[in-house]
Design an enzyme around this catalytic site. Structure first.
Site, PDB file in Angstrom:
ATOM      1  N   PHE A 123     -48.191  -8.596   0.714  1.00 24.96           N
ATOM      2  CA  PHE A 123     -46.756  -8.696   0.457  1.00 24.96           C
ATOM      3  C   PHE A 123     -46.520  -9.890  -0.445  1.00 24.96           C
ATOM      4  O   PHE A 123     -47.376 -10.780  -0.529  1.00 24.96           O
ATOM      5  CB  PHE A 123     -46.004  -8.884   1.788  1.00 24.96           C
ATOM      6  CG  PHE A 123     -44.972  -7.828   2.085  1.00 24.96           C
ATOM      7  CD1 PHE A 123     -45.297  -6.480   2.102  1.00 24.96           C
ATOM      8  CD2 PHE A 123     -43.650  -8.188   2.380  1.00 24.96           C
ATOM      9  CE1 PHE A 123     -44.339  -5.514   2.401  1.00 24.96           C
ATOM     10  CE2 PHE A 123     -42.691  -7.228   2.670  1.00 24.96           C
ATOM     11  CZ  PHE A 123     -43.038  -5.886   2.691  1.00 24.96           C
ATOM     12  N   GLN A 236     -30.419 -14.375   0.282  1.00 22.59           N
ATOM     13  CA  GLN A 236     -31.521 -13.705  -0.425  1.00 22.59           C
ATOM     14  C   GLN A 236     -31.107 -12.398  -1.103  1.00 22.59           C
ATOM     15  O   GLN A 236     -30.551 -11.508  -0.471  1.00 22.59           O
ATOM     16  CB  GLN A 236     -32.660 -13.391   0.550  1.00 22.59           C
ATOM     17  CG  GLN A 236     -33.836 -12.671  -0.102  1.00 22.59           C
ATOM     18  CD  GLN A 236     -35.073 -12.710   0.774  1.00 22.59           C
ATOM     19  OE1 GLN A 236     -35.173 -11.984   1.751  1.00 22.59           O
ATOM     20  NE2 GLN A 236     -36.009 -13.565   0.439  1.00 22.59           N
ATOM     21  N   HIS A 238     -32.757  -9.289  -2.481  1.00 22.33           N
ATOM     22  CA  HIS A 238     -34.019  -8.557  -2.477  1.00 22.33           C
ATOM     23  C   HIS A 238     -34.148  -7.908  -3.853  1.00 22.33           C
ATOM     24  O   HIS A 238     -33.186  -7.345  -4.367  1.00 22.33           O
ATOM     25  CB  HIS A 238     -33.998  -7.499  -1.374  1.00 22.33           C
ATOM     26  CG  HIS A 238     -35.327  -6.879  -1.094  1.00 22.33           C
ATOM     27  ND1 HIS A 238     -35.949  -6.050  -1.998  1.00 22.33           N
ATOM     28  CD2 HIS A 238     -36.146  -6.969  -0.024  1.00 22.33           C
ATOM     29  CE1 HIS A 238     -37.109  -5.652  -1.484  1.00 22.33           C
ATOM     30  NE2 HIS A 238     -37.251  -6.196  -0.291  1.00 22.33           N
ATOM     31  N   LEU A 252     -32.086  -0.429   0.818  1.00 24.67           N
ATOM     32  CA  LEU A 252     -33.335  -1.110   0.521  1.00 24.67           C
ATOM     33  C   LEU A 252     -34.467  -0.177   0.059  1.00 24.67           C
ATOM     34  O   LEU A 252     -34.654   0.904   0.594  1.00 24.67           O
ATOM     35  CB  LEU A 252     -33.817  -1.864   1.761  1.00 24.67           C
ATOM     36  CG  LEU A 252     -34.989  -2.809   1.479  1.00 24.67           C
ATOM     37  CD1 LEU A 252     -34.509  -4.009   0.684  1.00 24.67           C
ATOM     38  CD2 LEU A 252     -35.656  -3.260   2.758  1.00 24.67           C
ATOM     39  N   GLU A 255     -40.339  -3.747   0.066  1.00 27.70           N
ATOM     40  CA  GLU A 255     -41.354  -4.464  -0.697  1.00 27.70           C
ATOM     41  C   GLU A 255     -42.728  -3.836  -0.463  1.00 27.70           C
ATOM     42  O   GLU A 255     -43.662  -4.044  -1.234  1.00 27.70           O
ATOM     43  CB  GLU A 255     -41.347  -5.938  -0.260  1.00 27.70           C
ATOM     44  CG  GLU A 255     -42.223  -6.828  -1.099  1.00 27.70           C
ATOM     45  CD  GLU A 255     -41.954  -8.310  -0.836  1.00 27.70           C
ATOM     46  OE1 GLU A 255     -40.798  -8.689  -0.599  1.00 27.70           O
ATOM     47  OE2 GLU A 255     -42.924  -9.079  -0.852  1.00 27.70           O
ATOM     48  N   ARG A 286     -39.640 -13.315  -3.712  1.00 29.85           N
ATOM     49  CA  ARG A 286     -38.476 -12.444  -3.922  1.00 29.85           C
ATOM     50  C   ARG A 286     -37.473 -13.023  -4.905  1.00 29.85           C
ATOM     51  O   ARG A 286     -36.890 -12.294  -5.699  1.00 29.85           O
ATOM     52  CB  ARG A 286     -37.791 -12.179  -2.588  1.00 29.85           C
ATOM     53  CG  ARG A 286     -38.569 -11.207  -1.776  1.00 29.85           C
ATOM     54  CD  ARG A 286     -37.905 -10.900  -0.459  1.00 29.85           C
ATOM     55  NE  ARG A 286     -38.645  -9.835   0.195  1.00 29.85           N
ATOM     56  CZ  ARG A 286     -38.400  -9.403   1.413  1.00 29.85           C
ATOM     57  NH1 ARG A 286     -37.435  -9.957   2.131  1.00 29.85           N
ATOM     58  NH2 ARG A 286     -39.107  -8.424   1.933  1.00 29.85           N
ATOM     59  N   HIS A 351     -29.721  -9.094   0.848  1.00 28.89           N
ATOM     60  CA  HIS A 351     -30.608  -8.607   1.893  1.00 28.89           C
ATOM     61  C   HIS A 351     -30.666  -9.487   3.132  1.00 28.89           C
ATOM     62  O   HIS A 351     -30.718  -8.994   4.255  1.00 28.89           O
ATOM     63  CB  HIS A 351     -32.011  -8.501   1.295  1.00 28.89           C
ATOM     64  CG  HIS A 351     -33.037  -7.916   2.218  1.00 28.89           C
ATOM     65  ND1 HIS A 351     -32.861  -6.686   2.811  1.00 28.89           N
ATOM     66  CD2 HIS A 351     -34.245  -8.369   2.643  1.00 28.89           C
ATOM     67  CE1 HIS A 351     -33.912  -6.416   3.560  1.00 28.89           C
ATOM     68  NE2 HIS A 351     -34.764  -7.429   3.496  1.00 28.89           N
ATOM     69  N   ARG A 386     -36.897 -16.611   1.886  1.00 27.70           N
ATOM     70  CA  ARG A 386     -37.726 -16.070   2.957  1.00 27.70           C
ATOM     71  C   ARG A 386     -38.785 -15.147   2.388  1.00 27.70           C
ATOM     72  O   ARG A 386     -38.512 -14.319   1.534  1.00 27.70           O
ATOM     73  CB  ARG A 386     -36.880 -15.271   3.952  1.00 27.70           C
ATOM     74  CG  ARG A 386     -37.722 -14.570   5.010  1.00 27.70           C
ATOM     75  CD  ARG A 386     -36.878 -13.802   6.003  1.00 27.70           C
ATOM     76  NE  ARG A 386     -36.276 -12.610   5.456  1.00 27.70           N
ATOM     77  CZ  ARG A 386     -36.844 -11.389   5.474  1.00 27.70           C
ATOM     78  NH1 ARG A 386     -38.035 -11.203   5.999  1.00 27.70           N
ATOM     79  NH2 ARG A 386     -36.204 -10.358   4.969  1.00 27.70           N
TER      80      ARG A 386
END
Ligand code: FAD
Length: 575
Positions: A123, A236, A238, A252, A255, A286, A351, A386
């Site tokens: 990730f 955040q 995304h 969404l 990821e 991100r 997000h 994050r």
């Protein structure tokens, strides 16, 4: 107005929120023999946690044996741009593997390596393959397991109930007032300790991956009770939300797609991440990928519907359907796109909220006695950005710790749970005011959608002083108008009324975000000020703290971050 009646229930611990953090906290407290009540706005098993797709980050080293808590700690701090609470990040990285194994003991099923261990996928900005997962339905498995467990502990669940105010006796929080959404009836929850686990506030924006529940209730309930909030400017974006058709904008695109090898391209067919982060490419952090996607579109290299392309076709249909079944179905059903044959169109979507209630790392205690917080509503662990997968393990590690912290607090403190009736009366009046306002008053939906437009424009992925100021003025004007909203109909399941109550929280959290974003004059993670170049070394030493001042207005101050102890700072020396 006559004094409205209410029901009263009493518990040792009241948990507000039934996502991963709330459930994990409730399990811990109930297993210590305390009576626990869990309140949630929707049905048990909903919440954002169930929507989590990509996985849980924990340095177990099942696939990459070199992984360690030290590396996970470093990745988390670096990606948070070092304004994280380092003590939280340390506890987190050390305890996350145990929390995942515990979930497995409780019946959680994960994808497996060929030799039978829990599988881990790569990730963004995680040095090693670290995300434990179940296809792209990890949150569902996590919630299913915790729910099974909690129902066996004897904890009581109050579903479709909204808390609108915390109740205090002097300095201490000793319960909360809420109402049942179906009937409109008030409930006084008496409890010597309250754990806030209400998640984030993505819903204050127009384009978001969050559900209707993410309106920032908990963070403002805590703020109004006197708690300090940290780094609220950190929201955040995304990198990949759906773009088309308009009705699904913001949903969404995990990821996990990039984790499984997905490639980002612009309308010229260029793999543009080469220009933004040649080393990590699509698996950069991100904030970096989101700004890249935004910039490609801004500079005229966007897709047909104003996004960029995310291509996973090279993985082949079989693997796509096994590793990304939700994405496959989501695009087929909602957008009529077969992702085994065509690229997806994606664009940044709001997000996650890194900021939140300031807590003590060990116990989840807030700055108000009797009030604890865990999960997305709490701030500190993630700093300025994050990492994907770090939220689910955050819920487990700090949900458990808040459960222990609150239990110990309750056992150590014996006192009355009485509150002065005025608090309750005033709150009932506030909550019922939309029915009492003169006819012709505004609709709460109008205010809600205006706010979402304002935040989308002014507290965006790129920010300037001028635009933030303008946004703040607009939000304050809405705040003036909001108490005048008028609701028709009865208190029996009345969505207009629920919205009228949501906007109180949404407006307050928005004002705080804008004020905080005005103060942090630099480019750090999710806070990207176009009128200030790069990182500011001095601002890297502080958190911005928001609290309710004695005049009732928001007060923003800075709080110095304690230097890291030697055993942690030494970890960065080799870099
Ligand atoms: P939530 O799960 O949001 O639960 C909040 C609870 O509080 C709900 O029960 C709600 O009803 C209740 N509540 C709220 N207000 C009130 C009120 N006023 N009164 C009573 N109850 C209230 N993270 C990862 O680590 N990995 C992933 O793969 C991942 N994928 C994601 C995919 C999506 C689509 C989304 C939206 C998020 C994803 N995240 C992921 C982030 C992660 O899922 C969330 O940050 C996390 O689930 C938050 O958990 P929580 O327990 O703090 O709150």
């Amino acid at each position: 107005m006559s004094m409205e009646r209410h029901d009263t229930v009493e518990h040792d611990i009241l948990v507000i929120g039934a996502g991963g953090a709330g459930l994990r906290a409730a399990i811990e407290a109930a297993e210590r023999g305390l009576s626990v009540g869990i309140v949630c706005k929707s049905l048990l098993g909903k919440a954002h946690t169930i929507m989590a797709e990509g996985g849980i980050a924990a340095a177990m080293g099942n696939v990459d044996p070199d992984d360690s808590w030290e590396t996970h700690f470093k990745d988390t701090m670096k990606s948070g741009k070092f304004i994280n609470n380092w003590r939280m990040a340390e506890i987190f990285a050390k305890e996350a593997p145990d929390r995942v194994y515990e979930l497995e003991e409780w019946g959680g099923l994960f994808d497996r390596t060929p030799d039978g261990r829990i599988m881990q996928r790569p990730f963004g900005a995680h040095t090693y393959r670290r995300l434990c997962h179940v296809g792209d339905r990890t949150g569902l498995e996590l919630i299913r397991t915790l729910q099974d467990k909690v129902l066996h502990t004897g904890a009581e669940v109050y579903m479709e109930t909204t808390i609108t105010r915390l109740l205090k006796d002097g300095e201490r929080v000793v319960g909360a007032l809420g109402y049942v959404r179906e009937t409109g009836r008030f409930v006084h929850f008496k409890a010597p300790a309250v754990i806030m686990a209400t998640g984030g506030w993505g819903r204050i924006y127009k384009v978001t991956s969050n559900s209707w529940e993410g309106t920032g209730d908990g963070v403002i309930l805590a703020y109004e009770a006197g708690a300090e909030l940290v780094d609220m400017e950190m929201v955040q974006f995304h990198p990949t939300g759906m773009v088309w058709p308009p009705g699904v904008r913001g949903i969404l695109v995990t990821e996990g797609v990039r984790g499984e090898g997905g490639i980002l391209k612009n309308s010229r067919g260029e793999r543009y991440m080469e220009r933004y982060d040649p080393e990590k490419m699509e698996l950069s952090s991100r904030d970096v990928v989101a700004r890249a996607n935004y910039t490609e579109v801004e500079q005229g290299r966007g897709s047909e519907h104003g996004g960029v392309y995310l291509d996973i076709t090279h993985l082949g249909p079989e693997k796509i359907k096994k590793k990304l079944p939700t994405m496959y179905e989501q695009f087929l059903k909602l957008a009529d796109v077969d992702i085994t044959r065509e690229p997806m169109e994606v664009y940044p979507t709001i997000h996650y909220t890194m900021g939140g209630v300031r807590v003590e790392a060990e116990t989840g205690a807030t700055t108000v006695p009797g009030l604890f917080a865990a999960g997305e509503v709490a701030g500190g662990l993630h700093g300025a950005n994050r990492l994907g997968g770090n939220s689910l393990s955050d819920l487990l590690v700090f949900g458990r710790r808040a459960g222990i912290g609150a239990s110990e607090y309750v056992k150590a403190n014996g006192y009355s749970l009485e509150v002065d009736e005025d608090q309750i009366r005033q709150e009932k009046e506030r909550v019922l005011r939309p029915f009492e306002n003169p006819e012709g008053g505004e609709s709460p939906y109008a205010i809600q959608s205006e706010l979402q437009e304002i935040m989308q424009e002014h507290a965006s992925i790129m920010r300037t002083e001028e635009s933030l100021r303008e946004g703040l003025e607009k939000v304050r004007a809405l705040k003036e108008r909001a108490p005048g909203v008028r609701i028709e109909g009865s208190r029996m399941y009345n969505p207009g009324w629920h919205t009228a109550l949501d906007i109180h929280f949404m407006l307050q959290v928005s004002e705080i975000i804008l004020m905080s974003a005005l103060e942090r004059r630099e480019q750090r993670g999710a806070q990207w000020r176009l009128d200030h170049e790069g990182l500011d070394e001095e601002l890297g030493k502080v958190n911005f703290v928001a609290r309710k001042g004695s005049d009732g207005e928001v007060e923003i101050t800075t709080r110095e971050i304690e230097p890291m102890p030697e055993h942690l700072s030494r970890l960065f020396e080799e870099d």
